[in-house]
Design a protein around this motif. Structure first.
Motif, PDB file in Angstrom:
ATOM      1  N   SER A  14      -8.161   0.717   6.504  1.00  0.00           N
ATOM      2  CA  SER A  14      -8.249   2.152   5.848  1.00  0.00           C
ATOM      3  C   SER A  14      -6.962   2.665   5.627  1.00  0.00           C
ATOM      4  O   SER A  14      -6.376   3.447   4.622  1.00  0.00           O
ATOM      5  CB  SER A  14      -9.091   3.016   6.885  1.00  0.00           C
ATOM      6  OG  SER A  14      -9.074   4.203   6.502  1.00  0.00           O
ATOM      7  N   VAL A  15      -5.986   2.420   6.688  1.00  0.00           N
ATOM      8  CA  VAL A  15      -4.459   2.782   6.566  1.00  0.00           C
ATOM      9  C   VAL A  15      -3.782   2.160   5.403  1.00  0.00           C
ATOM     10  O   VAL A  15      -3.145   2.866   4.792  1.00  0.00           O
ATOM     11  CB  VAL A  15      -3.673   2.521   7.978  1.00  0.00           C
ATOM     12  CG1 VAL A  15      -2.476   2.853   7.716  1.00  0.00           C
ATOM     13  CG2 VAL A  15      -4.352   3.474   8.783  1.00  0.00           C
ATOM     14  N   MET A  16      -4.168   0.918   5.300  1.00  0.00           N
ATOM     15  CA  MET A  16      -3.202   0.197   4.288  1.00  0.00           C
ATOM     16  C   MET A  16      -3.768   0.557   2.991  1.00  0.00           C
ATOM     17  O   MET A  16      -3.031   0.696   1.883  1.00  0.00           O
ATOM     18  CB  MET A  16      -3.644  -1.146   4.354  1.00  0.00           C
ATOM     19  CG  MET A  16      -3.037  -1.854   5.495  1.00  0.00           C
ATOM     20  SD  MET A  16      -3.685  -3.726   5.802  1.00  0.00           S
ATOM     21  CE  MET A  16      -3.138  -4.509   4.281  1.00  0.00           C
ATOM     22  N   ALA A  17      -5.217   0.908   2.615  1.00  0.00           N
ATOM     23  CA  ALA A  17      -5.712   1.574   1.416  1.00  0.00           C
ATOM     24  C   ALA A  17      -4.878   2.768   0.825  1.00  0.00           C
ATOM     25  O   ALA A  17      -4.584   2.886  -0.185  1.00  0.00           O
ATOM     26  CB  ALA A  17      -7.104   1.734   1.510  1.00  0.00           C
ATOM     27  N   ARG A  18      -4.818   3.554   1.992  1.00  0.00           N
ATOM     28  CA  ARG A  18      -4.134   5.018   1.421  1.00  0.00           C
ATOM     29  C   ARG A  18      -2.771   4.689   1.315  1.00  0.00           C
ATOM     30  O   ARG A  18      -2.026   5.234   0.333  1.00  0.00           O
ATOM     31  CB  ARG A  18      -4.510   5.893   2.799  1.00  0.00           C
ATOM     32  CG  ARG A  18      -5.599   6.529   2.878  1.00  0.00           C
ATOM     33  CD  ARG A  18      -5.748   7.648   3.530  1.00  0.00           C
ATOM     34  NE  ARG A  18      -5.432   7.497   5.120  1.00  0.00           N
ATOM     35  CZ  ARG A  18      -6.090   7.048   6.189  1.00  0.00           C
ATOM     36  NH1 ARG A  18      -7.291   6.652   5.882  1.00  0.00           N
ATOM     37  NH2 ARG A  18      -5.283   6.821   7.126  1.00  0.00           N
ATOM     38  N   MET A  19      -1.957   3.928   2.107  1.00  0.00           N
ATOM     39  CA  MET A  19      -0.780   3.725   2.092  1.00  0.00           C
ATOM     40  C   MET A  19      -0.409   2.874   0.722  1.00  0.00           C
ATOM     41  O   MET A  19       0.879   3.264   0.058  1.00  0.00           O
ATOM     42  CB  MET A  19       0.006   3.063   3.176  1.00  0.00           C
ATOM     43  CG  MET A  19      -0.001   3.857   4.540  1.00  0.00           C
ATOM     44  SD  MET A  19       0.461   3.417   5.938  1.00  0.00           S
ATOM     45  CE  MET A  19       2.227   2.833   5.437  1.00  0.00           C
ATOM     46  N   ASN A  20      -0.983   1.936   0.224  1.00  0.00           N
ATOM     47  CA  ASN A  20      -0.532   1.133  -0.756  1.00  0.00           C
ATOM     48  C   ASN A  20      -1.280   1.376  -2.009  1.00  0.00           C
ATOM     49  O   ASN A  20      -1.125   0.829  -3.087  1.00  0.00           O
ATOM     50  CB  ASN A  20      -0.877  -0.332  -0.411  1.00  0.00           C
ATOM     51  CG  ASN A  20      -0.422  -0.962   0.751  1.00  0.00           C
ATOM     52  OD1 ASN A  20       0.683  -0.315   1.186  1.00  0.00           O
ATOM     53  ND2 ASN A  20      -0.992  -1.813   1.603  1.00  0.00           N
ATOM     54  N   ALA A  21      -2.098   2.519  -2.034  1.00  0.00           N
ATOM     55  CA  ALA A  21      -2.873   2.873  -3.222  1.00  0.00           C
ATOM     56  C   ALA A  21      -1.702   3.000  -4.511  1.00  0.00           C
ATOM     57  O   ALA A  21      -2.054   2.404  -5.567  1.00  0.00           O
ATOM     58  CB  ALA A  21      -3.744   4.287  -3.115  1.00  0.00           C
ATOM     59  N   GLY A  45      -5.908  -7.533   0.858  1.00  0.00           N
ATOM     60  CA  GLY A  45      -6.109  -6.416   1.866  1.00  0.00           C
ATOM     61  C   GLY A  45      -7.237  -5.988   1.500  1.00  0.00           C
ATOM     62  O   GLY A  45      -8.523  -6.251   1.458  1.00  0.00           O
ATOM     63  N   PRO A  46      -7.452  -4.233   1.780  1.00  0.00           N
ATOM     64  CA  PRO A  46      -8.794  -3.771   1.398  1.00  0.00           C
ATOM     65  C   PRO A  46      -9.353  -3.638   0.090  1.00  0.00           C
ATOM     66  O   PRO A  46     -10.195  -2.958  -0.264  1.00  0.00           O
ATOM     67  CB  PRO A  46      -8.290  -2.345   2.100  1.00  0.00           C
ATOM     68  CG  PRO A  46      -7.026  -2.160   1.606  1.00  0.00           C
ATOM     69  CD  PRO A  46      -6.298  -3.554   1.859  1.00  0.00           C
ATOM     70  N   GLY A  47      -8.497  -4.372  -0.789  1.00  0.00           N
ATOM     71  CA  GLY A  47      -9.316  -4.436  -2.136  1.00  0.00           C
ATOM     72  C   GLY A  47      -8.670  -3.239  -3.068  1.00  0.00           C
ATOM     73  O   GLY A  47      -9.280  -3.250  -4.223  1.00  0.00           O
ATOM     74  N   VAL A  48      -7.739  -2.526  -2.904  1.00  0.00           N
ATOM     75  CA  VAL A  48      -7.560  -1.325  -3.620  1.00  0.00           C
ATOM     76  C   VAL A  48      -7.219  -1.890  -5.101  1.00  0.00           C
ATOM     77  O   VAL A  48      -7.606  -1.196  -6.190  1.00  0.00           O
ATOM     78  CB  VAL A  48      -6.134  -0.509  -3.125  1.00  0.00           C
ATOM     79  CG1 VAL A  48      -5.948   0.732  -4.141  1.00  0.00           C
ATOM     80  CG2 VAL A  48      -6.854   0.223  -1.924  1.00  0.00           C
ATOM     81  N   GLY A  49      -6.230  -2.878  -5.020  1.00  0.00           N
ATOM     82  CA  GLY A  49      -5.833  -3.471  -6.443  1.00  0.00           C
ATOM     83  C   GLY A  49      -6.885  -4.263  -7.088  1.00  0.00           C
ATOM     84  O   GLY A  49      -7.143  -4.159  -8.464  1.00  0.00           O
ATOM     85  N   ILE A  50      -7.985  -4.975  -6.406  1.00  0.00           N
ATOM     86  CA  ILE A  50      -9.047  -5.483  -7.134  1.00  0.00           C
ATOM     87  C   ILE A  50     -10.098  -4.422  -7.696  1.00  0.00           C
ATOM     88  O   ILE A  50     -10.494  -4.685  -8.702  1.00  0.00           O
ATOM     89  CB  ILE A  50      -9.779  -6.479  -6.200  1.00  0.00           C
ATOM     90  CG1 ILE A  50      -8.906  -7.588  -5.763  1.00  0.00           C
ATOM     91  CG2 ILE A  50     -11.218  -6.592  -6.467  1.00  0.00           C
ATOM     92  CD1 ILE A  50      -9.622  -8.539  -4.688  1.00  0.00           C
ATOM     93  N   GLU A  51     -10.227  -3.322  -6.855  1.00  0.00           N
ATOM     94  CA  GLU A  51     -10.979  -2.358  -7.805  1.00  0.00           C
ATOM     95  C   GLU A  51     -10.484  -1.833  -8.763  1.00  0.00           C
ATOM     96  O   GLU A  51     -11.178  -1.724  -9.897  1.00  0.00           O
ATOM     97  CB  GLU A  51     -11.145  -1.332  -6.657  1.00  0.00           C
ATOM     98  CG  GLU A  51     -12.013  -1.427  -5.512  1.00  0.00           C
ATOM     99  CD  GLU A  51     -12.319  -0.029  -4.496  1.00  0.00           C
ATOM    100  OE1 GLU A  51     -11.826   0.771  -4.931  1.00  0.00           O
ATOM    101  OE2 GLU A  51     -12.634  -0.414  -3.523  1.00  0.00           O
ATOM    102  N   ARG A  52      -9.136  -1.601  -8.843  1.00  0.00           N
ATOM    103  CA  ARG A  52      -8.520  -0.942 -10.087  1.00  0.00           C
ATOM    104  C   ARG A  52      -8.668  -2.231 -11.061  1.00  0.00           C
ATOM    105  O   ARG A  52      -8.511  -1.965 -12.372  1.00  0.00           O
ATOM    106  CB  ARG A  52      -6.977  -0.807 -10.104  1.00  0.00           C
ATOM    107  CG  ARG A  52      -6.796   0.465  -9.168  1.00  0.00           C
ATOM    108  CD  ARG A  52      -5.310   0.829  -9.121  1.00  0.00           C
ATOM    109  NE  ARG A  52      -5.334   2.254  -8.600  1.00  0.00           N
ATOM    110  CZ  ARG A  52      -5.365   3.331  -9.349  1.00  0.00           C
ATOM    111  NH1 ARG A  52      -5.690   3.208 -10.521  1.00  0.00           N
ATOM    112  NH2 ARG A  52      -5.197   4.660  -8.782  1.00  0.00           N
ATOM    113  N   LEU A  53      -8.448  -3.511 -11.020  1.00  0.00           N
ATOM    114  CA  LEU A  53      -8.518  -4.510 -12.004  1.00  0.00           C
ATOM    115  C   LEU A  53      -9.881  -4.444 -12.411  1.00  0.00           C
ATOM    116  O   LEU A  53     -10.181  -4.782 -13.553  1.00  0.00           O
ATOM    117  CB  LEU A  53      -8.383  -5.793 -11.395  1.00  0.00           C
ATOM    118  CG  LEU A  53      -6.817  -6.198 -11.364  1.00  0.00           C
ATOM    119  CD1 LEU A  53      -6.605  -7.406 -10.212  1.00  0.00           C
ATOM    120  CD2 LEU A  53      -6.177  -6.529 -12.537  1.00  0.00           C
ATOM    121  N   LEU A  54     -11.191  -4.213 -11.666  1.00  0.00           N
ATOM    122  CA  LEU A  54     -12.343  -4.273 -12.055  1.00  0.00           C
ATOM    123  C   LEU A  54     -12.661  -3.266 -13.065  1.00  0.00           C
ATOM    124  O   LEU A  54     -13.597  -3.254 -13.640  1.00  0.00           O
ATOM    125  CB  LEU A  54     -13.293  -4.316 -10.886  1.00  0.00           C
ATOM    126  CG  LEU A  54     -13.360  -5.748 -10.175  1.00  0.00           C
ATOM    127  CD1 LEU A  54     -14.038  -5.534  -8.899  1.00  0.00           C
ATOM    128  CD2 LEU A  54     -13.739  -7.093 -10.803  1.00  0.00           C
TER     129      LEU A  54
END
Length: 73
Positions: A14-21, A45-54
């Motif tokens: 959760s922390v990584m998702a917020r910090m790395n968005a 990690g928590p998949g933030v980049g994957i969600e953006r790619l999708l």
């Protein structure tokens, strides 16, 4: 032993998702994959980049991460 496990792993995700968005958004924008291309994400990690790619017209997105917790999020 996995780096992130259990409750502490979920909190870390959760922390990584917020910090790395912002960095993930910039990485995807710079990559700018062509329509229909295949993208491999290593250490997603928590998949933030994957969600953006999708959200883009890529053909296939595949990711690997050493943490089982990150894979389950």
């Amino acid at each position: 032993m996995a780096m992130f496990e259990g409750v502490s792993g979920r909190i870390a995700a959760s922390v990584m998702a917020r910090m790395n968005a912002e960095a993930e958004a910039e990485a995807v924008a710079r990559l700018d994959p062509a329509s229909g291309s295949a993208v491999l994400v290593i250490g997603f990690g928590p998949g933030v980049g994957i969600e953006r790619l999708l959200g883009r017209p890529v053909g296939r997105v595949v990711g690997v991460d050493p943490s089982l917790v990150m894979s389950e999020i």
